[in-house]
Design an enzyme around this catalytic site. Structure first.
Site, short mmCIF file in Angstrom:
data_model
loop_
_atom_site.label_atom_id
_atom_site.label_comp_id
_atom_site.label_asym_id
_atom_site.label_seq_id
_atom_site.Cartn_x
_atom_site.Cartn_y
_atom_site.Cartn_z
N TYR A 157 57.44 -18.98 29.03
CA TYR A 157 57.75 -19.95 30.10
C TYR A 157 59.10 -20.62 29.84
O TYR A 157 59.97 -20.69 30.74
CB TYR A 157 56.63 -21.00 30.18
CG TYR A 157 56.91 -22.11 31.16
CD1 TYR A 157 56.80 -21.90 32.53
CD2 TYR A 157 57.28 -23.38 30.71
CE1 TYR A 157 57.05 -22.93 33.44
CE2 TYR A 157 57.53 -24.41 31.60
CZ TYR A 157 57.42 -24.19 32.97
OH TYR A 157 57.68 -25.20 33.85
N ILE A 190 55.01 -33.77 35.24
CA ILE A 190 54.77 -34.31 36.58
C ILE A 190 53.32 -34.03 36.96
O ILE A 190 52.83 -32.91 36.77
CB ILE A 190 55.71 -33.63 37.61
CG1 ILE A 190 57.19 -33.69 37.15
CG2 ILE A 190 55.53 -34.24 38.99
CD1 ILE A 190 57.76 -35.07 36.95
#
Ligand code: NAP
Length: 257
Positions: A157, A190
């Site tokens: 990632y 987030i």
């Protein structure tokens, strides 16, 4: 005060939930026509319906950023529905975890195909329309993970998110002759459906390692994207904005104060 994006068309990938949905909601509230793209048409439809109910202009489109033919079709449909594309928010991304010891080529490719190649294919598909726009804007949603920080289990990632930034810098030079800018937002942690899936323990640990002592909200990313997509951001290209509540700053836990 930013010039209104009323009447501009923003194509947002990965908009059925999370940050993409937040971006679509904020852009629509500012008067933009938003095209919400995700693999699940039902998910994108639901998010678009919420925006329309709130008085915004939104349509849903089924598309897979990892598939160039799919993205070409989506871009053509969006341009037809809204008479062009002015803004691309390349947000779609996945973040499964895998240790290096266990990681297969397929694990690596799946993440790269969506996060890195997906950014290329989204831009390629929208480029003919962005070139026709009064001022084309591309906002890439990268991450702090990879370009700045690391996290055990997310090496593929992190590589994909760093790849987006490397891509962006050269893209900025290729797009400049057309008056198109490309910039990236680098979110910290987030609160999204995707992040909720990481579990309560992860979220608690993250909140305590953020100087502002809370996770960010999708709107925090959306407003940074809105600025980068504005007319007023005309002289900014190939740049990044970290939106992370100060998470990358402390050198140690003591440094948090
Ligand atoms: P999320 O809640 O899991 O939502 C991901 C969205 O992307 C969904 O709408 C999903 O819909 C779509 N998507 C996934 N693969 C796709 C594909 N191949 N083609 C089209 N759409 C696809 O994720 P998020 O937390 O909002 O993250 C959004 C972006 O922000 C990602 O790029 C992520 O790396 C980045 N980011 C997030 C955080 C965070 O804390 N949340 C931090 C740093 C960076 P379908 O499954 O229906 O396609």
């Amino acid at each position: 005060m930013l010039t209104s994006c009323k009447g501009k068309t923003a194509l947002v990938t990965g908009a059925s939930k999370g940050i993409g949905k937040g971006i679509a909601r904020v852009f629509a509230a500012q008067g933009a026509n938003v095209a919400l793209v995700s693999r699940s048409l039902a998910g994108a439809e639901e998010a678009a319906a919420e925006i329309r109910e709130a008085g915004g202009s939104a349509l849903a489109f089924e598309g897979d950023v990892a598939d160039p033919a799919s993205m070409r079709r989506v871009a053509a449909d969006v341009a037809e529905a809204f008479s062009g594309i002015d803004i691309l928010c390349a947000n779609a991304g996945i973040f499964p975890s895998s240790t290096i010891e266990n990681m297969t080529g397929e694990d690596w490719d799946r993440v790269m195909n969506t996060n890195a190649r997906g950014t290329l294919f989204s831009l390629q598909a929208c480029l003919p329309y962005l070139r026709e726009a009064e001022y084309g804007r591309v906002v890439v949603i990268s991450s702090i993970t990879g370009p700045v920080t690391g996290y055990a289990g997310w090496s593929h990632y992190g590589a994909s998110k760093a790849a987006q930034l490397g891509f962006m810098r050269s893209a900025a030079l290729e797009l400049a002759p057309y008056g198109i800018t490309i910039n990236a937002v680098m979110p910290g942690n987030i609160r999204t459906e995707g992040l909720e899936g990481m579990g309560a323990e992860y979220i608690q640990a993250m909140a305590s390692s953020i100087p502002l002592k809370q996770l960010g909200e999708v709107e925090d990313i959306a407003y940074a994207a809105l600025f980068l997509a504005s007319k007023e951001a005309r002289f900014i290209t190939g740049q990044t904005i970290v939106v992370d509540g100060g998470q990358i700053l402390p050198e140690s836990l003591d440094a948090m104060g």
